[in-house]
Design a protein around this motif. Sequence first.
Motif, PDB file in Angstrom:
ATOM      1  N   LEU A   1      90.380  35.685  57.720  1.00 44.99           N
ATOM      2  CA  LEU A   1      90.225  37.097  58.053  1.00 44.99           C
ATOM      3  C   LEU A   1      88.764  37.516  58.039  1.00 44.99           C
ATOM      4  O   LEU A   1      88.021  37.161  57.115  1.00 44.99           O
ATOM      5  N   SER A   2      88.381  38.291  59.041  1.00 45.82           N
ATOM      6  CA  SER A   2      87.067  38.919  59.023  1.00 45.82           C
ATOM      7  C   SER A   2      87.103  40.104  58.057  1.00 45.82           C
ATOM      8  O   SER A   2      88.156  40.457  57.518  1.00 45.82           O
ATOM      9  N   VAL A   3      85.949  40.744  57.865  1.00 46.25           N
ATOM     10  CA  VAL A   3      85.863  41.840  56.911  1.00 46.25           C
ATOM     11  C   VAL A   3      86.229  43.177  57.537  1.00 46.25           C
ATOM     12  O   VAL A   3      87.024  43.948  56.980  1.00 46.25           O
ATOM     13  N   LEU A   4      85.696  43.491  58.717  1.00 48.03           N
ATOM     14  CA  LEU A   4      85.709  44.866  59.208  1.00 48.03           C
ATOM     15  C   LEU A   4      87.066  45.329  59.733  1.00 48.03           C
ATOM     16  O   LEU A   4      87.668  46.251  59.187  1.00 48.03           O
ATOM     17  N   THR A   5      87.543  44.740  60.813  1.00 47.24           N
ATOM     18  CA  THR A   5      88.780  45.229  61.436  1.00 47.24           C
ATOM     19  C   THR A   5      89.980  45.188  60.492  1.00 47.24           C
ATOM     20  O   THR A   5      90.755  46.158  60.430  1.00 47.24           O
ATOM     21  N   PRO A   6      90.168  44.112  59.734  1.00 47.50           N
ATOM     22  CA  PRO A   6      91.300  44.115  58.791  1.00 47.50           C
ATOM     23  C   PRO A   6      91.239  45.238  57.765  1.00 47.50           C
ATOM     24  O   PRO A   6      92.279  45.706  57.300  1.00 47.50           O
ATOM     25  N   ARG A   7      90.015  45.695  57.401  1.00 45.36           N
ATOM     26  CA  ARG A   7      89.919  46.815  56.456  1.00 45.36           C
ATOM     27  C   ARG A   7      90.470  48.096  57.077  1.00 45.36           C
ATOM     28  O   ARG A   7      91.124  48.894  56.412  1.00 45.36           O
ATOM     29  N   TYR A   8      90.209  48.326  58.378  1.00 45.05           N
ATOM     30  CA  TYR A   8      90.790  49.482  59.069  1.00 45.05           C
ATOM     31  C   TYR A   8      92.317  49.400  59.028  1.00 45.05           C
ATOM     32  O   TYR A   8      93.005  50.380  58.733  1.00 45.05           O
ATOM     33  N   VAL A   9      92.826  48.237  59.380  1.00 46.83           N
ATOM     34  CA  VAL A   9      94.275  48.057  59.453  1.00 46.83           C
ATOM     35  C   VAL A   9      94.905  48.215  58.073  1.00 46.83           C
ATOM     36  O   VAL A   9      95.899  48.948  57.903  1.00 46.83           O
ATOM     37  N   LEU A  10      94.344  47.567  57.076  1.00 46.54           N
ATOM     38  CA  LEU A  10      94.884  47.637  55.719  1.00 46.54           C
ATOM     39  C   LEU A  10      94.820  49.060  55.172  1.00 46.54           C
ATOM     40  O   LEU A  10      95.770  49.544  54.546  1.00 46.54           O
TER      41      LEU A  10
ATOM     42  N   GLU B   1      95.978  41.810  65.301  1.00 48.71           N
ATOM     43  CA  GLU B   1      95.196  42.212  64.122  1.00 48.71           C
ATOM     44  C   GLU B   1      96.129  42.695  63.012  1.00 48.71           C
ATOM     45  O   GLU B   1      95.869  42.457  61.821  1.00 48.71           O
ATOM     46  N   ILE B   2      97.190  43.378  63.393  1.00 50.54           N
ATOM     47  CA  ILE B   2      98.158  43.856  62.406  1.00 50.54           C
ATOM     48  C   ILE B   2      98.913  42.677  61.801  1.00 50.54           C
ATOM     49  O   ILE B   2      99.096  42.594  60.579  1.00 50.54           O
ATOM     50  N   THR B   3      99.341  41.768  62.651  1.00 53.68           N
ATOM     51  CA  THR B   3     100.048  40.573  62.170  1.00 53.68           C
ATOM     52  C   THR B   3      99.199  39.809  61.160  1.00 53.68           C
ATOM     53  O   THR B   3      99.695  39.360  60.110  1.00 53.68           O
ATOM     54  N   ASP B   4      97.900  39.677  61.462  1.00 54.26           N
ATOM     55  CA  ASP B   4      97.012  38.927  60.567  1.00 54.26           C
ATOM     56  C   ASP B   4      96.956  39.562  59.181  1.00 54.26           C
ATOM     57  O   ASP B   4      97.001  38.870  58.157  1.00 54.26           O
ATOM     58  N   VAL B   5      96.857  40.891  59.135  1.00 59.44           N
ATOM     59  CA  VAL B   5      96.779  41.585  57.848  1.00 59.44           C
ATOM     60  C   VAL B   5      98.115  41.521  57.116  1.00 59.44           C
ATOM     61  O   VAL B   5      98.165  41.292  55.902  1.00 59.44           O
ATOM     62  N   VAL B   6      99.210  41.714  57.839  1.00 55.40           N
ATOM     63  CA  VAL B   6     100.538  41.659  57.219  1.00 55.40           C
ATOM     64  C   VAL B   6     100.782  40.277  56.604  1.00 55.40           C
ATOM     65  O   VAL B   6     101.326  40.149  55.506  1.00 55.40           O
ATOM     66  N   GLU B   7     100.340  39.241  57.309  1.00 56.85           N
ATOM     67  CA  GLU B   7     100.603  37.878  56.841  1.00 56.85           C
ATOM     68  C   GLU B   7      99.590  37.395  55.800  1.00 56.85           C
ATOM     69  O   GLU B   7      99.937  36.655  54.874  1.00 56.85           O
TER      70      GLU B   7
END
Length: 354
Positions: free
Chosen positions: A187-196, A333-339
């Motif tokens: 996971l990268s830092v930026l986009t996953p933080r928005y999603v999370l 991007e959502i799938t990555d954060v959920v998983e």
Amino acid sequence: MSTNILVTGAGGYIGGSIVADFLTSTLPSLKNIQITAAVRSDEQVAALQTLKNVKVIQLKLDDEEAVANAILEHEIDIVIQTVSSVNATLSLPLVSALGKRKAQTGKPTYYVHTSGLSAFYIATGWPEGNTSDRDPLFETAKELRDSFPIRNTDVSITEKAKEVGVTSFIVVPSQVVGRGTGPYNQLSVLTPRYVLGAIQQKKMHRFPNDTVIPTIHVKDLTSLYAILVDKILTNQSIDANERGFYFGISFNLSTATFHAHLAPALKARDLIQDTNIDIWSLKEASKILDVPEGAVGFMFNSSGIINHHTQERLPGWQPAVTEDVYLKNVDDEITDVVELGEAKSSLLASLKTM
């Protein structure tokens, strides 16, 4: 005869993806390399040891003697450094060690450094106006080196490499998106933080202004490194040293457009209550993104106008993920954060201790 390459930060998002993607590359030159992956922790060692044909070592990059021993023992000719764009003391020992390797063997050695696009933002002191990779970037960075640590690192590395006879390159990634391929952190830092943050708040938020952010998918970034190393291995003439700055940019992403695509994708999964996007204050953003207020604007809401000619300067590099492709697949991007949850990032960890 194989070429030995050391990839530092191989437990990280970019470094791990470089290692994994080099192993599966179709470039003929990369079929004949031996990768040594440098990591920090026992946990990262265990993760990287799942990859075949990779030597995994633990290495303190600020220990000059240990770094020199590792470079000489493993007969390293090329270093790809992905650990810190801020702290030059984690990079200079690598450059010095490559200088010793060259003096020992008489063969050329190469240092590929991972910098940060924020070094070229007006907000960090870079001159106003369009910036181009055809400009004298090194000379400008040298004049402004004391005003921003990433610039100082870039300049220090380039100067040290010239001093010890090492050929150097500076790769400058933009905002990196997409799931990585490394075995430890994907996971990268930026986009996953928005999603999370949106999932935790059950609500999408954004900054008042629409910022346009240069962006690259991680697989296009690792492809850039692969093409660069291919040019080295096949003895092709490309810009290096003071002229060796290469921007990793595929497209410019509007944050308003990104949020407009992300909100309905989150709502379709019932992860947020509605598709309305609220404006947040700096304090609210800090809380929701889980980073200090002083880092919010710098990390999540800064941009710069960059004119890059990377495809011309590195023939063969062709980004596969355009803005349209990325936005069409924003649900990934959502799938990555959920998983996967949150990035295993030393940067995030260090910010939280500020």
